[in-house]
Design an enzyme around this catalytic site. Structure first.
Site, mmCIF file in Angstrom:
data_model
loop_
_atom_site.group_PDB
_atom_site.id
_atom_site.type_symbol
_atom_site.label_atom_id
_atom_site.label_comp_id
_atom_site.label_asym_id
_atom_site.label_seq_id
_atom_site.Cartn_x
_atom_site.Cartn_y
_atom_site.Cartn_z
ATOM 1 N N ASN A 61 -12.965 -2.845 2.428
ATOM 2 C CA ASN A 61 -13.861 -1.699 2.541
ATOM 3 C C ASN A 61 -14.873 -1.733 1.398
ATOM 4 O O ASN A 61 -14.496 -1.880 0.239
ATOM 5 C CB ASN A 61 -13.059 -0.394 2.510
ATOM 6 N N ASP B 224 0.853 -1.190 0.000
ATOM 7 C CA ASP B 224 0.000 0.000 0.000
ATOM 8 C C ASP B 224 0.895 1.248 0.000
ATOM 9 O O ASP B 224 1.902 1.309 0.709
ATOM 10 C CB ASP B 224 -0.918 0.014 1.234
ATOM 11 N N ILE B 225 0.510 2.224 -0.785
ATOM 12 C CA ILE B 225 1.321 3.437 -0.939
ATOM 13 C C ILE B 225 1.332 4.290 0.343
ATOM 14 O O ILE B 225 2.244 5.088 0.548
ATOM 15 C CB ILE B 225 0.793 4.255 -2.154
ATOM 16 N N VAL C 86 -11.009 3.273 -3.608
ATOM 17 C CA VAL C 86 -10.696 2.708 -4.928
ATOM 18 C C VAL C 86 -11.765 1.657 -5.223
ATOM 19 O O VAL C 86 -11.931 0.692 -4.475
ATOM 20 C CB VAL C 86 -9.286 2.096 -4.965
ATOM 21 N N HIS D 32 -10.597 -4.987 -3.333
ATOM 22 C CA HIS D 32 -9.238 -5.341 -2.897
ATOM 23 C C HIS D 32 -9.261 -5.668 -1.417
ATOM 24 O O HIS D 32 -10.151 -5.213 -0.683
ATOM 25 C CB HIS D 32 -8.262 -4.191 -3.173
ATOM 26 N N MET D 33 -8.263 -6.429 -1.008
ATOM 27 C CA MET D 33 -8.170 -6.877 0.385
ATOM 28 C C MET D 33 -6.928 -6.259 1.005
ATOM 29 O O MET D 33 -5.821 -6.403 0.464
ATOM 30 C CB MET D 33 -8.061 -8.405 0.416
ATOM 31 N N HIS D 34 -7.114 -5.561 2.109
ATOM 32 C CA HIS D 34 -5.972 -5.038 2.860
ATOM 33 C C HIS D 34 -5.458 -6.139 3.779
ATOM 34 O O HIS D 34 -6.251 -6.773 4.501
ATOM 35 C CB HIS D 34 -6.409 -3.855 3.732
HETATM 36 P P1 AMP Z 1 -9.777 1.658 0.195
HETATM 37 O O1 AMP Z 1 -9.915 2.849 1.081
HETATM 38 O O2 AMP Z 1 -10.150 0.365 0.867
HETATM 39 O O3 AMP Z 1 -10.493 1.827 -1.145
HETATM 40 O O4 AMP Z 1 -8.236 1.479 -0.069
HETATM 41 C C1 AMP Z 1 -7.524 2.018 -1.133
HETATM 42 C C2 AMP Z 1 -6.080 1.883 -0.769
HETATM 43 O O5 AMP Z 1 -5.314 2.029 -1.933
HETATM 44 C C3 AMP Z 1 -5.574 2.934 0.222
HETATM 45 O O6 AMP Z 1 -5.041 2.285 1.385
HETATM 46 C C4 AMP Z 1 -4.485 3.674 -0.551
HETATM 47 O O7 AMP Z 1 -3.396 4.048 0.249
HETATM 48 C C5 AMP Z 1 -4.110 2.647 -1.600
HETATM 49 N N1 AMP Z 1 -3.564 3.183 -2.833
HETATM 50 C C6 AMP Z 1 -4.075 4.166 -3.609
HETATM 51 N N2 AMP Z 1 -3.304 4.360 -4.697
HETATM 52 C C7 AMP Z 1 -2.289 3.459 -4.618
HETATM 53 C C8 AMP Z 1 -1.163 3.163 -5.435
HETATM 54 N N3 AMP Z 1 -0.918 3.831 -6.593
HETATM 55 N N4 AMP Z 1 -0.313 2.196 -5.036
HETATM 56 C C9 AMP Z 1 -0.551 1.510 -3.896
HETATM 57 N N5 AMP Z 1 -1.599 1.736 -3.077
HETATM 58 C C10 AMP Z 1 -2.459 2.712 -3.431
#
Ligand code: AMP
Ligand code: ZN
Length: 118
Positions: free
Chosen positions: A86, A30-31, A95, A99-101
């Site tokens: 989320n 994660d960024i 996003v 996706h799975m954190h």
């Molecule tokens: P969510 O809030 O569950 O939709 O999570 C989206 C996640 O994507 C967040 O934790 C961001 O930090 C991560 N994110 C957004 N852009 C990027 C990227 N280019 N590379 C890696 N992680 C990203």
């Protein structure tokens, strides 16, 4: 899906720190990590919500989750991890590609994962 940042990462149009890839998913850092280890496991198929999943999507997501279990130790998550998906506005999904954190590498306690707990 056009305009989707995770589809662009999967296609290589946007760089990422890729940790793992197979035919069904990628795992990236994660960024903006919220803990010492914070990965995103992203199925390659684009959909936003569980409620949009097809039967085939559910089979593929199951395989992704099983693979995450296999990889956990090698990701530095041998002491456990939190698995977060989320969905929608209340969860502040940002996003819109499911996706799975995978969050861990430290004691998490009550992690408000939208805060900076790292
Ligand atoms: P969510 O809030 O569950 O939709 O999570 C989206 C996640 O994507 C967040 O934790 C961001 O930090 C991560 N994110 C957004 N852009 C990027 C990227 N280019 N590379 C890696 N992680 C990203
Ligand atoms: Zn997408």
């Amino acid at each position: 899906m056009e305009g989707c940042i995770f589809c662009k990462i999967i296609n290589g149009e946007i760089p990422s720190e890729k940790i793992y890839e197979d035919d069904l998913m990628i795992i990236i850092n994660d960024i903006a990590p919220k803990a010492k280890k914070h990965y995103l496991a992203i199925p390659k198929k684009h959909y936003k919500l569980f409620s949009e999943m097809t039967e085939q999507d559910s089979v593929e997501l199951g395989k992704c989750i099983r693979k995450i279990g296999e990889l956990a130790d090698s990701l530095g998550l041998e002491n456990g991890f939190r698995f977060i998906v989320n969905q929608g506005d209340d969860a502040e999904q940002t996003v819109f590609h499911l996706h799975m954190h995978l969050v861990g590498g430290q004691k998490l306690r009550i992690l408000d994962y939208k805060q900076d707990n790292a």
